[in-house]
Design a protein around this motif. Structure first.
Motif, PDB file in Angstrom:
ATOM      1  N   HIS A   1       0.858  -1.190   0.000  1.00  0.00           N
ATOM      2  CA  HIS A   1       0.000   0.000   0.000  1.00  0.00           C
ATOM      3  C   HIS A   1       0.894   1.239   0.000  1.00  0.00           C
ATOM      4  O   HIS A   1       1.890   1.275   0.729  1.00  0.00           O
ATOM      5  CB  HIS A   1      -0.908  -0.028   1.239  1.00  0.00           C
ATOM      6  CG  HIS A   1      -1.940   1.056   1.228  1.00  0.00           C
ATOM      7  ND1 HIS A   1      -1.666   2.340   1.622  1.00  0.00           N
ATOM      8  CD2 HIS A   1      -3.233   1.037   0.847  1.00  0.00           C
ATOM      9  CE1 HIS A   1      -2.759   3.079   1.487  1.00  0.00           C
ATOM     10  NE2 HIS A   1      -3.731   2.314   1.014  1.00  0.00           N
TER      11      HIS A   1
ATOM     12  N   GLY B   1      -5.685  -0.875   4.633  1.00  0.00           N
ATOM     13  CA  GLY B   1      -5.518  -1.154   3.208  1.00  0.00           C
ATOM     14  C   GLY B   1      -4.739  -2.443   2.991  1.00  0.00           C
ATOM     15  O   GLY B   1      -5.083  -3.262   2.133  1.00  0.00           O
TER      16      GLY B   1
ATOM     17  N   ALA C   1      -6.843  -5.465   4.017  1.00  0.00           N
ATOM     18  CA  ALA C   1      -7.870  -5.762   3.003  1.00  0.00           C
ATOM     19  C   ALA C   1      -7.270  -6.580   1.861  1.00  0.00           C
ATOM     20  O   ALA C   1      -7.878  -7.558   1.392  1.00  0.00           O
ATOM     21  CB  ALA C   1      -8.463  -4.454   2.468  1.00  0.00           C
ATOM     22  N   SER C   2      -6.065  -6.211   1.436  1.00  0.00           N
ATOM     23  CA  SER C   2      -5.417  -6.968   0.356  1.00  0.00           C
ATOM     24  C   SER C   2      -5.016  -8.370   0.815  1.00  0.00           C
ATOM     25  O   SER C   2      -5.068  -9.319   0.038  1.00  0.00           O
ATOM     26  CB  SER C   2      -4.188  -6.222  -0.168  1.00  0.00           C
ATOM     27  OG  SER C   2      -4.577  -5.082  -0.908  1.00  0.00           O
TER      28      SER C   2
ATOM     29  N   ASP D   1      -8.175 -10.503   0.766  1.00  0.00           N
ATOM     30  CA  ASP D   1      -8.501 -10.813  -0.626  1.00  0.00           C
ATOM     31  C   ASP D   1      -7.604 -11.944  -1.134  1.00  0.00           C
ATOM     32  O   ASP D   1      -8.081 -12.913  -1.730  1.00  0.00           O
ATOM     33  CB  ASP D   1      -8.308  -9.548  -1.477  1.00  0.00           C
ATOM     34  CG  ASP D   1      -8.841  -9.692  -2.897  1.00  0.00           C
ATOM     35  OD1 ASP D   1     -10.062  -9.909  -3.042  1.00  0.00           O
ATOM     36  OD2 ASP D   1      -8.049  -9.597  -3.849  1.00  0.00           O
TER      37      ASP D   1
ATOM     38  N   LEU E   1      -8.365 -15.378   0.419  1.00  0.00           N
ATOM     39  CA  LEU E   1      -9.611 -15.937  -0.112  1.00  0.00           C
ATOM     40  C   LEU E   1      -9.449 -16.409  -1.560  1.00  0.00           C
ATOM     41  O   LEU E   1     -10.295 -17.122  -2.087  1.00  0.00           O
ATOM     42  CB  LEU E   1     -10.743 -14.910  -0.004  1.00  0.00           C
ATOM     43  CG  LEU E   1     -11.196 -14.623   1.438  1.00  0.00           C
ATOM     44  CD1 LEU E   1     -12.160 -13.459   1.487  1.00  0.00           C
ATOM     45  CD2 LEU E   1     -11.825 -15.865   2.076  1.00  0.00           C
ATOM     46  N   TYR E   2      -8.350 -16.000  -2.195  1.00  0.00           N
ATOM     47  CA  TYR E   2      -8.016 -16.544  -3.514  1.00  0.00           C
ATOM     48  C   TYR E   2      -6.922 -17.620  -3.420  1.00  0.00           C
ATOM     49  O   TYR E   2      -6.301 -17.984  -4.411  1.00  0.00           O
ATOM     50  CB  TYR E   2      -7.571 -15.420  -4.461  1.00  0.00           C
ATOM     51  CG  TYR E   2      -8.733 -14.755  -5.197  1.00  0.00           C
ATOM     52  CD1 TYR E   2      -9.324 -15.382  -6.292  1.00  0.00           C
ATOM     53  CD2 TYR E   2      -9.241 -13.533  -4.789  1.00  0.00           C
ATOM     54  CE1 TYR E   2     -10.388 -14.798  -6.961  1.00  0.00           C
ATOM     55  CE2 TYR E   2     -10.305 -12.928  -5.454  1.00  0.00           C
ATOM     56  CZ  TYR E   2     -10.874 -13.571  -6.546  1.00  0.00           C
ATOM     57  OH  TYR E   2     -11.930 -12.995  -7.215  1.00  0.00           O
TER      58      TYR E   2
ATOM     59  N   PRO F   1      -2.905  -8.151  -5.927  1.00  0.00           N
ATOM     60  CA  PRO F   1      -4.284  -7.914  -6.375  1.00  0.00           C
ATOM     61  C   PRO F   1      -4.328  -7.391  -7.809  1.00  0.00           C
ATOM     62  O   PRO F   1      -3.752  -6.340  -8.100  1.00  0.00           O
ATOM     63  CB  PRO F   1      -4.802  -6.860  -5.389  1.00  0.00           C
ATOM     64  CG  PRO F   1      -3.953  -7.000  -4.176  1.00  0.00           C
ATOM     65  CD  PRO F   1      -2.596  -7.452  -4.673  1.00  0.00           C
ATOM     66  N   GLY F   2      -4.956  -8.128  -8.681  1.00  0.00           N
ATOM     67  CA  GLY F   2      -5.145  -7.694 -10.068  1.00  0.00           C
ATOM     68  C   GLY F   2      -3.864  -7.360 -10.799  1.00  0.00           C
ATOM     69  O   GLY F   2      -3.877  -6.551 -11.733  1.00  0.00           O
ATOM     70  N   SER F   3      -2.728  -7.939 -10.388  1.00  0.00           N
ATOM     71  CA  SER F   3      -1.412  -7.757 -11.044  1.00  0.00           C
ATOM     72  C   SER F   3      -0.809  -6.370 -10.861  1.00  0.00           C
ATOM     73  O   SER F   3       0.272  -6.092 -11.369  1.00  0.00           O
ATOM     74  CB  SER F   3      -1.484  -7.998 -12.566  1.00  0.00           C
ATOM     75  OG  SER F   3      -1.833  -9.316 -12.823  1.00  0.00           O
ATOM     76  N   ASP F   4      -1.469  -5.495 -10.150  1.00  0.00           N
ATOM     77  CA  ASP F   4      -1.127  -4.069 -10.130  1.00  0.00           C
ATOM     78  C   ASP F   4      -0.619  -3.694  -8.743  1.00  0.00           C
ATOM     79  O   ASP F   4      -1.411  -3.586  -7.803  1.00  0.00           O
ATOM     80  CB  ASP F   4      -2.411  -3.300 -10.508  1.00  0.00           C
ATOM     81  CG  ASP F   4      -2.257  -1.791 -10.397  1.00  0.00           C
ATOM     82  OD1 ASP F   4      -1.135  -1.299 -10.233  1.00  0.00           O
ATOM     83  OD2 ASP F   4      -3.311  -1.108 -10.485  1.00  0.00           O
TER      84      ASP F   4
ATOM     85  N   ILE G   1       0.247  -1.137  -6.344  1.00  0.00           N
ATOM     86  CA  ILE G   1      -0.041   0.297  -6.288  1.00  0.00           C
ATOM     87  C   ILE G   1       1.004   1.063  -5.475  1.00  0.00           C
ATOM     88  O   ILE G   1       0.994   2.281  -5.447  1.00  0.00           O
ATOM     89  CB  ILE G   1      -1.453   0.574  -5.719  1.00  0.00           C
ATOM     90  CG1 ILE G   1      -1.613  -0.052  -4.326  1.00  0.00           C
ATOM     91  CG2 ILE G   1      -2.518   0.045  -6.676  1.00  0.00           C
ATOM     92  CD1 ILE G   1      -2.885   0.384  -3.615  1.00  0.00           C
TER      93      ILE G   1
ATOM     94  N   GLN H   1       3.879  -4.090 -12.696  1.00  0.00           N
ATOM     95  CA  GLN H   1       2.909  -5.162 -12.818  1.00  0.00           C
ATOM     96  C   GLN H   1       3.571  -6.523 -12.607  1.00  0.00           C
ATOM     97  O   GLN H   1       4.637  -6.788 -13.167  1.00  0.00           O
ATOM     98  CB  GLN H   1       2.237  -5.143 -14.192  1.00  0.00           C
ATOM     99  CG  GLN H   1       1.224  -4.032 -14.342  1.00  0.00           C
ATOM    100  CD  GLN H   1       1.863  -2.723 -14.767  1.00  0.00           C
ATOM    101  OE1 GLN H   1       1.984  -1.771 -13.998  1.00  0.00           O
ATOM    102  NE2 GLN H   1       2.290  -2.660 -16.004  1.00  0.00           N
TER     103      GLN H   1
ATOM    104  N   HIS I   1      -5.212 -14.454  -9.357  1.00  0.00           N
ATOM    105  CA  HIS I   1      -5.858 -15.226 -10.428  1.00  0.00           C
ATOM    106  C   HIS I   1      -4.825 -15.991 -11.255  1.00  0.00           C
ATOM    107  O   HIS I   1      -5.051 -17.135 -11.638  1.00  0.00           O
ATOM    108  CB  HIS I   1      -6.646 -14.293 -11.357  1.00  0.00           C
ATOM    109  CG  HIS I   1      -7.787 -13.585 -10.692  1.00  0.00           C
ATOM    110  ND1 HIS I   1      -7.598 -12.560  -9.800  1.00  0.00           N
ATOM    111  CD2 HIS I   1      -9.137 -13.755 -10.806  1.00  0.00           C
ATOM    112  CE1 HIS I   1      -8.776 -12.125  -9.373  1.00  0.00           C
ATOM    113  NE2 HIS I   1      -9.729 -12.831  -9.967  1.00  0.00           N
TER     114      HIS I   1
END
Lengths: 252, 458
Positions: free
Chosen positions: B165, B172, B175-176, B179, B182-183, B396-399, B401, B406, B411
């Motif tokens: 983060h 923050g 939260a990641s 996520d 859970l994946y 998260p989502g390859s990104d 931040i 990347q 996933h």
């Protein structure tokens, strides 16, 4: 949008309020959804376009005219973008015509302001004049002697050493496009160097980064930079030994 | 001494082993930048032909970076195991390539010679190998490590959950992490790159992961990737440190630029060991490396970037790490210009690390000024899955931040596991099943309102 098995978002989507990270984005099978894929691709396209964007010199000249300072347009030794990316050293030096051009100007100033493309000309096109509209009046009110403003193509941060030394400025301040991320392709950085001369490295500089509309606001960035400029002149140094004053209230 | 090769009446001379290795390297922008790469295609192959004939013994007598001036060279030469070397001591570099690919050269044989191979030999042979050779041999060299779970077993594929983060905001980051869990991500470790190197912040982040891990009895380990000296101080002030992290390189000078040396790494290693927090194993170090770091610190002694990288693995293996991660595409296009160069470098690093006995993972990644995109990530990710890579990143989502680059997503890891029939570390897999995050077949359970979510109080 109710295809069997496609989840647009997850039950824990509410966690998105705590971070801009791409969480709770759902899935189809084990893959991201069509929507997410395209959004990601768009963000990457913006970042790629920013890397290959060009300085809007005419626009900058028009915007800078309000400050009544001479403006010099310069170029680094990197001739084109691919060369700039592969040979970082070339972006740190002025090409010969530019170096000659600078010799025509009377040396000696408190500060030279340099505007350079870096890795995102778009960031500079967007933010440089806006920042200077706040910063210039502060410098003028404090009786700073300003060198001509330099606009440089295909440049990296260290080119501010060459320019500062050529104009014999006490401080060089370069506004330059930062490496674009997916969340922001228009982020500008400002690097301040006291006693600019060839051969300095990054620990000799102070940096204020993420200057953009949705990042560090122009006014705040200008105040922070003005504070650093005054401190640097006062203490005759910049870099790791020059700290941001926390009490000043500006957190990067 | 000089090395030669004549092609169509043209004599190519290479004045040192170092120059030969550089000229034999597959094209990459970093070696061009350093001015040491082959000038034309023919010269590169000439160098490879000459290199194929160099006896492995030669590498023990001609140091790429002088013994007297570099402690990494001293570590390599003084630590060389002549007994382990016996099996391959008669071979040339080219002969080693053929021997590695021989079906009779099994995992047991490879493990028995590992300490006899020095990084320069590994780098040399990798330069002669095609991508499929690098994949095939690396797959044979599986390396298993343990702390609270078992990483690197055949048929397993792990991830470092990377919940960064930009302002280190604990909510923050939490939260990641949720996520990611859970994946099904996080068995290699939950590892945060802090935006700030402030000890107070890092202490808080370590406590955050520790609390979550204890509350849900997650069989994994945590890491905040700050400087090793910060970690030592955190250990002394009672922080719940599982793994000691450090970026390392392959020369004394590059390590100096990272603010470490072998003695300091040893100190961090001993400090982390002393906490005895591992439940099933004692691998307590996490190292990151990457081609180009030596050149960027002007610490490469004119050695090519891949040879410098392999030498970093000699540093790593001294401290029996749990994880070694080559952050392959992070450094930028002046070192690895495009997807092709990034993929090649990653396969070389993974192979060299595995041959030298390291638990290699790869940060399959790129920056926005490199000629690469998600398709390159997909290609490399799939190749590494086939090659038996120990772990990749889960972001998260390859990104990312915070670091603004990347890498692979939660996933992406699920895709590789599904395509190649791979599973998480066994202890972590059982935990995921108990938590009703995945079923016995390893499939994510759709819309499970997990107790993880219900109990987390953000």
């Amino acid at each position: 949008m109710s295809e069997k098995g496609v989840q647009h978002g997850n039950p824990w989507q509410a966690l998105q309020q705590y971070t801009n990270a791409r969480i709770g984005i759902g899935r189809t099978g084990t893959s991201i959804t069509m929507h997410q894929l395209l959004q990601f691709r768009l963000a990457h396209a913006h970042a790629r376009d920013a890397v290959y964007s060009k300085l809007d010199v005419d626009g900058l000249l028009a915007g800078l005219s309000q400050f009544n300072l001479p403006v010099i347009v310069l170029h680094s030794k990197a001739e084109y973008r691919e060369q700039y990316l592969k040979m970082p050293g070339l972006g740190r030096d002025l090409d010969t015509p530019s170096a000659e051009l600078l010799r025509a100007y009377a040396p000696g100033a408190d500060i030279v302001i340099i505007i350079a493309d870096g890795l995102s000309a778009a960031a500079v096109n967007e933010n440089a004049v806006n920042l200077l509209e706040h910063l210039m009046p502060m410098l003028v009110n404090d009786d700073f002697v300003l060198a001509p403003v330099c606009v440089v193509r295909q440049a990296r941060v260290a080119i501010s050493d060459d320019i500062g030394a050529a104009l014999r400025a006490k401080i060089s301040l370069i506004l330059i496009g930062e490496r674009p991320g997916l969340s922001a392709a228009d982020s500008m950085g400002a690097y301040l160097t006291y006693g600019p001369r060839e051969g300095l490295t990054d620990e000799a500089r102070n940096c204020v980064s993420n200057i953009r509309q949705h990042g560090l606001a122009h006014k705040q960035a200008a105040e922070k930079l003005f504070y650093l400029v005054k401190q640097a002149l006062n203490k005759k140094l910049s870099g790791v030994l020059l700290k941001d004053n926390d009490e000043h209230g500006y957190v990067p | 001494m000089s090395y030669r090769c004549t092609i169509k009446n043209r004599l190519y001379r290479f004045n040192s082993l170092k120059a030969l290795l550089a000229k034999a390297s597959p094209l990459r922008s970093g070696d061009v930048l350093a001015g040491i790469s082959a000038d034309i295609y023919e010269e590169r192959v000439a160098a490879q032909i000459a290199l194929a004939d160099v006896p492995l013994k030669k590498f023990l007598n001609e140091a790429v970076i002088p013994y007297e001036s570099d402690e990494v060279t001293r570590l390599i030469i003084d630590g060389h195991d002549l007994t382990a070397f016996q099996t391959v001591s008669h071979l040339t570099v080219g002969g080693l390539r053929d021997w590695l690919l021989d079906d009779d050269t099994t995992i047991d044989v490879l493990q028995s010679i590992s300490a006899g191979i020095i990084p320069e030999m590994a780098a040399a042979v990798s330069k002669l190998m095609r991508n499929q050779d690098l994949i095939e041999v690396a797959k044979k060299c599986n390396v298993v490590t343990r702390f609270r779970n078992t990483i690197g077993l055949p048929g397993r594929f792990s991830t470092r959950l990377q919940p960064n983060h930009p302002t280190d905001d604990p909510k923050g980051i939490a939260a990641s992490i949720i996520d990611g869990l859970l994946y099904g991500s996080g068995d290699a470790c939950i590892g945060i790159n802090p935006a700030s190197d402030s000890p107070t912040t890092c202490f808080k982040l370590l406590s955050l992961i520790n609390t979550l891990r204890e509350q849900f009895e997650i069989p994994t380990q945590s890491c905040v990737l700050n400087h090793l000296t910060t970690t030592i101080n955190l250990i002394n002030s009672g922080a719940p440190v599982d793994l000691c992290f450090q970026s390392i390189g392959g020369t004394e000078l590059v390590n100096k630029s990272f603010g470490v040396n072998l003695a300091l790494i040893e100190e961090g290693y001993q400090a982390a060991l002393s906490l005895q927090r591992g439940t099933i194993g004692n691998n307590v170090m996490y190292f990151e490396t990457g081609q180009g770091s030596a050149l960027s610190a002007n610490a490469h002694h004119n050695a090519d970037q891949q040879t410098c990288e392999a030498r970093a693995y000699a540093v790593a293996r001294k401290y029996k790490p749990l994880l070694v991660n080559t952050v392959v595409g992070f450094i930028g296009p002046e070192y690895l210009y495009d997807g092709k160069q990034i993929i090649r470098a990653a396969l070389e690093d993974h192979f060299c690390g595995k041959l030298l006995g390291l638990p290699m993972g790869v940060d399959v990644c790129y920056t926005n000024h490199a000629e690469a995109d998600q398709d390159d990530i997909d290609n490399l990710l799939t190749l590494l899955g086939v090659a038996g890579c120990n772990f990749i990143m889960g972001i998260p989502g390859s990104d990312d931040i915070m670091l603004n680059y990347q890498s692979t997503s939660f996933h992406d890891a699920l895709y590789v596991r599904k395509m190649l029939g791979l599973k998480p570390a066994p202890e972590f897999e059982q935990w995921l099943i108990r938590q009703e995050i995945i079923n016995e077949d390893g499939k994510l359970i759709t819309n499970s309102f997990n107790r993880l979510l219900q109990s987390v109080n953000l």
